[in-house]
Write an enzyme that holds these catalytic residues in place. Structure first.
Site, PDB file in Angstrom:
ATOM      1  N   HIS A 196      -6.222  -4.675 -26.829  1.00  0.00           N
ATOM      2  CA  HIS A 196      -5.705  -3.313 -26.656  1.00  0.00           C
ATOM      3  C   HIS A 196      -6.453  -2.619 -25.535  1.00  0.00           C
ATOM      4  O   HIS A 196      -7.684  -2.664 -25.481  1.00  0.00           O
ATOM      5  CB  HIS A 196      -5.862  -2.507 -27.955  1.00  0.00           C
ATOM      6  CG  HIS A 196      -5.488  -1.066 -27.814  1.00  0.00           C
ATOM      7  ND1 HIS A 196      -6.397  -0.038 -27.967  1.00  0.00           N
ATOM      8  CD2 HIS A 196      -4.304  -0.469 -27.512  1.00  0.00           C
ATOM      9  CE1 HIS A 196      -5.790   1.122 -27.776  1.00  0.00           C
ATOM     10  NE2 HIS A 196      -4.521   0.889 -27.504  1.00  0.00           N
ATOM     11  N   SER A 197      -5.718  -2.015 -24.620  1.00  0.00           N
ATOM     12  CA  SER A 197      -6.257  -1.090 -23.623  1.00  0.00           C
ATOM     13  C   SER A 197      -7.388  -1.726 -22.829  1.00  0.00           C
ATOM     14  O   SER A 197      -7.225  -2.790 -22.248  1.00  0.00           O
ATOM     15  CB  SER A 197      -6.700   0.196 -24.330  1.00  0.00           C
ATOM     16  OG  SER A 197      -6.927   1.242 -23.425  1.00  0.00           O
TER      17      SER A 197
END
Length: 360
Positions: A196-197
């Protein structure tokens, strides 16, 4: 007087699993004393969760969280619902949660450089209440955060209480995390990465270091766009396209020489007032990622809706087999950047898991 947190939200989500933990990576360094005493640094905390009813899938799932977060953010939601890791345990997957090097339960040491904190106001504007600020066009569509997303709301306060400092130097962070990730994969064997991210950079680097042990990557709005950062305005960010440190390009991408980036870039027309960059053709290929299936997923209301397409274009240009899953096109609407904590989080992980089963 400091502002107190709102009343805590009880956590009620449960899954049946066995739990163990260990550390990977790291080394002894001088403690800063004149008598040669040492401390350990660069290690990564890893938590292994195994379903009680037995493992039903060939490869475990490793979650790599984004900036300011720890492995706890994938267990449950801040309003007490079941999180992605807990749901996958119910489906029979072994799950690994980690705290990135020098973060959370992975002890910080000053030799790794300064740290940064994401403020509550930044979290409100970019992740939990972006509809109120509309810093990008799609922000008006954000409907899935459970609560107001503002300081004083009990769900926001429970979420923000979980944030932790992160290393400021992305290059240092990526070197440490790539080394720790290689140790982890060597220890547990083949696995699927869910990133994520900011954690997206580590997925690319782990796969580059151990391509035979990464069976697939599910990248939830990975750090982007290529050669840029949306939070840190720094021309040296991601000079290798999707990372700040070298990747295995063919032909090789040399280190920065004479102030020029190691990958020659070509500017593309502005989208929503922003310019984007890809490699000049003929493009170098990411040879170690070329045989690893990648699913890159984007929410409808996130800032990533404006630029994840360029990350996908960059990966395809570099020879990576990547599918771009746009939630809105699948009938899943209103999601921001922290989808695994939002109201429809289980609807999303169920869709992602269908893709994972398709490559088993």
């Amino acid at each position: 007087m400091p502002t107190p947190l709102a009343a805590p939200v009880p956590v009620i989500a449960e899954s049946l699993y066995s739990r163990s933990y260990f550390y990977v990576g790291g080394e002894y360094v001088n403690a800063g004393s004149d008598d040669g005493q040492r401390v350990f640094t660069g290690q990564m905390y890893v938590e292994q969760l195994t379903p009680i009813d037995g493992v039903k899938h060939p490869w475990p799932i490793i979650f790599i969280q984004g900036g300011g977060q720890t492995g706890t953010n994938f267990l449950n939601t801040p309003d007490g619902r079941k999180g992605w890791a807990s749901w996958l345990l119910d489906q029979g997957y072994t799950v690994y949660l980690l705290d990135q090097v020098s973060r959370g339960r992975s002890s910080y040491h000053p030799s790794n450089g300064p740290i940064i904190n994401y403020t509550a106001e930044l979290a409100e504007k970019r992740w939990t209440a972006c509809r109120d600020f509309q810093l990008w066009p799609e922000a008006a569509l954000h409907t899935q955060w459970p609560g107001s997303g503002r300081v004083g709301d009990p769900v926001f306060d429970a979420y923000y209480a979980s944030t932790v400092p992160s290393l400021k130097d992305y290059g240092v962070e990526q070197k440490l995390m790539q080394a720790a990730g290689a140790h982890l994969l060597d220890r547990i064997g083949p696995a699927i990465l869910v990133t994520h991210s900011q954690g997206g950079t580590h997925g690319w680097l782990w796969a580059d270091a151990r391509p035979e042990l990464v069976k697939a990557i599910v990248a939830i709005e990975p750090s982007g766009p290529p050669f840029q950062s949306t939070i840190v305005k720094d021309p040296t960010v991601k000079i290798y396209g999707i990372t700040d440190i070298p990747m295995s390009y063919d032909p090789p991408a040399d280190a920065t020489i004479g102030g020029k980036a190691p990958l020659q870039t070509q500017e593309h027309p502005a989208l929503n007032g922003r310019n984007f960059f890809l490699q000049q053709e003929p493009a170098r290929r990411l040879k170690n990622l070329s045989r690893i299936p990648v699913l890159l997923e984007t929410g409808e209301a996130s800032s990533h809706a404006s630029y994840d397409e360029f990350t996908v274009r960059f990966l395809r240009q570099a020879g990576v087999n990547v599918k771009h899953l746009k939630l809105a096109e699948e009938g899943i609407h209103g999601n921001g950047h922290l989808q695994f904590l939002e109201k429809n989080n289980l609807e999303i992980i169920e869709m992602l898991e269908k893709w994972i089963k398709g490559i088993e």
